[in-house]
Design an enzyme around this catalytic site. Sequence first.
Site, PDB file in Angstrom:
ATOM      1  N   GLY A   1       0.987  -0.974   0.263  1.00  0.00           N
ATOM      2  CA  GLY A   1      -0.194  -0.186  -0.048  1.00  0.00           C
ATOM      3  C   GLY A   1       0.777   1.208  -0.086  1.00  0.00           C
ATOM      4  N   GLY A   2       2.160   1.267  -0.535  1.00  0.00           N
ATOM      5  CA  GLY A   2       3.232   2.329  -0.002  1.00  0.00           C
ATOM      6  C   GLY A   2       3.902   2.866   0.477  1.00  0.00           C
TER       7      GLY A   2
ATOM      8  N   HIS B   1       0.841   6.393  -4.014  1.00  0.00           N
ATOM      9  CA  HIS B   1       1.239   4.813  -5.027  1.00  0.00           C
ATOM     10  C   HIS B   1       0.036   3.666  -4.239  1.00  0.00           C
ATOM     11  CE1 HIS B   1       5.542   6.225  -4.938  1.00  0.00           C
ATOM     12  NE2 HIS B   1       5.162   6.502  -3.274  1.00  0.00           N
TER      13      HIS B   1
ATOM     14  N   ARG C   1      -4.165 -13.195  -3.322  1.00  0.00           N
ATOM     15  CA  ARG C   1      -5.659 -13.447  -2.327  1.00  0.00           C
ATOM     16  C   ARG C   1      -5.981 -12.994  -3.667  1.00  0.00           C
ATOM     17  NH1 ARG C   1      -5.211  -7.618  -2.852  1.00  0.00           N
ATOM     18  NH2 ARG C   1      -3.768  -6.527  -2.197  1.00  0.00           N
TER      19      ARG C   1
END
Length: 698
Positions: free
Chosen positions: A193-194, A264, A322
């Site tokens: 997630g950046g 991001h 996932r």
Amino acid sequence: MLHKLQTAAICSRRFASACSSAGSKVAHRQITKLLIANRGEIACRVMRTANRLGIRTVAVFSDADEKSLHVKQANEAYNIGPAASQQSYLRGDKILAVAKKAGCQAIHPGYGFLSENVEFAELCQQEGVTFIGPPASAIRDMGIKSTSKHIMSAAGVPIINGYHGEDQSDEKLMQEAQKIGFPLMIKAVRGGGGKGMRIAETEADFMPMLQSARTESEKAFGDSAMLLERYVRSPRHVEVQVFADHYGNAVYLYERDCSVQRRHQKIIEEAPAPGLSEELRKQLGEAAVRAAKAVNYVGAGTVEFILDKEDLSFHFMEMNTRLQVEHPITEMITGTDLVEWQIKVAAGERLPVTQEDIVKRGHAFEARIYAEDPAGGFLPGAGPLDYLSTPDPSNTTRVETGVRQGDEVSIHYDPMIAKLVVWGENRASSLQLLIEQLTNYQIAGLQTNINFLIDLARHQHFQAADVHTGFIEQHMDTLFPKKVIPSEKVIQMALAHTLNERVQSGASLGKKTAGPFDGEYGFRPNYGVGRPLKIKIGDVEHTVEIMTNGECNYSVRVDAGDWMKVTVRRKPYVNRFLLETNIEGHVSCFNAVISGENIALFDENGMVGGEIVQPRFLVTESAMGSVDASSVTAPMPGVLDKLFVKPGDSVKVGTPVAVLIAMKMEHVLKAAKDGVVKAIPNAEGSNVRKGAILISFE
């Protein structure tokens, strides 16, 4: 969409016969009841497929989600704790206990939360509950970036030049950085997630960026280990959807381009990736399958690559073990239901197709609709969905959401409201449909990124598929131009407010005319100039004067400018109007939504919002911030900025008692009756939820 129906039929037939040809080593388990260990749109999406398959669903919810859509749509639902995810959706022990209590054979984790949690996957296995995801070993191997890159290199998957070693001393990392060269990317080994990601442009930048990344990674993941990679200046983010079963079969379902990002994080995705040759597509897909097989993968997964925009070389970045947020666009171009595949493969069935069976057709886009402020650095927001109107679902349009009108985007979770997914025969037609359906996605009550998505989709470089991960930064000037609101919008806003006021105050005075639009229904014509109306749009305040010339006809001027002749036709609904205005010969139709003193206009360019500026002596029920006169409550989530009273103070009705800041606006809250202040539960500077009691009276 005959292609999709044919492919679905093939899948169903193959799934039906899979058990008879299954190997003896794989345990088959019938899944008749499924727990979804997630919330929001992904929980609703999984339930939709489960319901179609005749599988009963069990939802879990936090205190904040008790009345949410995913709870309503499930066959059963169980509370698992407070709003904070660490005490609810991340409590694998509580979720597993609910699954066993409810008699569930399987748990679907969705994405986020526990979907890539090794310990939870292992716990499910120990307790005899099927985890609908890959083996814990695959999650572990691919969850640590340095480990995954060693495995990929051994499997012949191209990896980017970098350092993934265990020596994390400053001296070693600086030496390796000098070998790689600048600019380079510093990444948290356990990142996502950046978070824990920095770019060092020069050698002088390296140590400050390294320390910053370490600190952020430690806070987010409890681990400060870093890896270094060559930084590609104009990279594209291209990811491949893979799927594997328990029998060693694995396929790829083509690729998605997720290059356009902010902070991001992805904001818009498309499939297939534009501008790739079929040969390059095949190379990407086969590399992704090798990656999956290298870790004995089972189920749905996504292999992410950095694709150099200039020479189209690609390198492995990471694997998400996932279902991905953007999986619907893959489903749209391949005619598949990946959640159905997940459930059936987890139950022990074989993949329903071979690689030769998977055919892509057309082009699909997904736009993520968030409560956020794009012009303010994409800061996330929260608040009530006072008005919500979505495009009509069809074979070419999907709306993936977990909210309804009247719900609230919570401060506790991700601010994504929905995913808008469209399909067309080619990229141009799909993009045009995306723009049209974004204008049909109308939300009032909180700020969203819909207008930004419309501007982005219309941008000439996006239209030309000239995309890369720095797209937004490169085009800031054209994506965020200084917008001047035309006088026409100010007039429309003023007339919408005036008509609404008159309907609310005297609906029985006039008569309703026939036809799709009503005439001047709800008030007697008032000849002459009324009190000037002040409207604030953004940071600019306008003064509007309205003179009624007879039924449906007005003379209007803005900021003491020229008088303009305006004709209005309208069709009223609850709290909104469908309005058609003719302003000096220009006819336009739009939707106007009124919520208290706030007005939102929706047309082909998105939404324009404004606020009626009232004199301070005017007190309305909404300004008092409370329907229950025994207290003052927060009308929306926000920050309690100021308190004007203390316990024991006597106040009169209409007395300002507090200031709430929400969505960058000040809201002065007033007492709804005479009384004595009994208690003030929250201090100045506190974050408060909608409905929280701010001041109570004796």
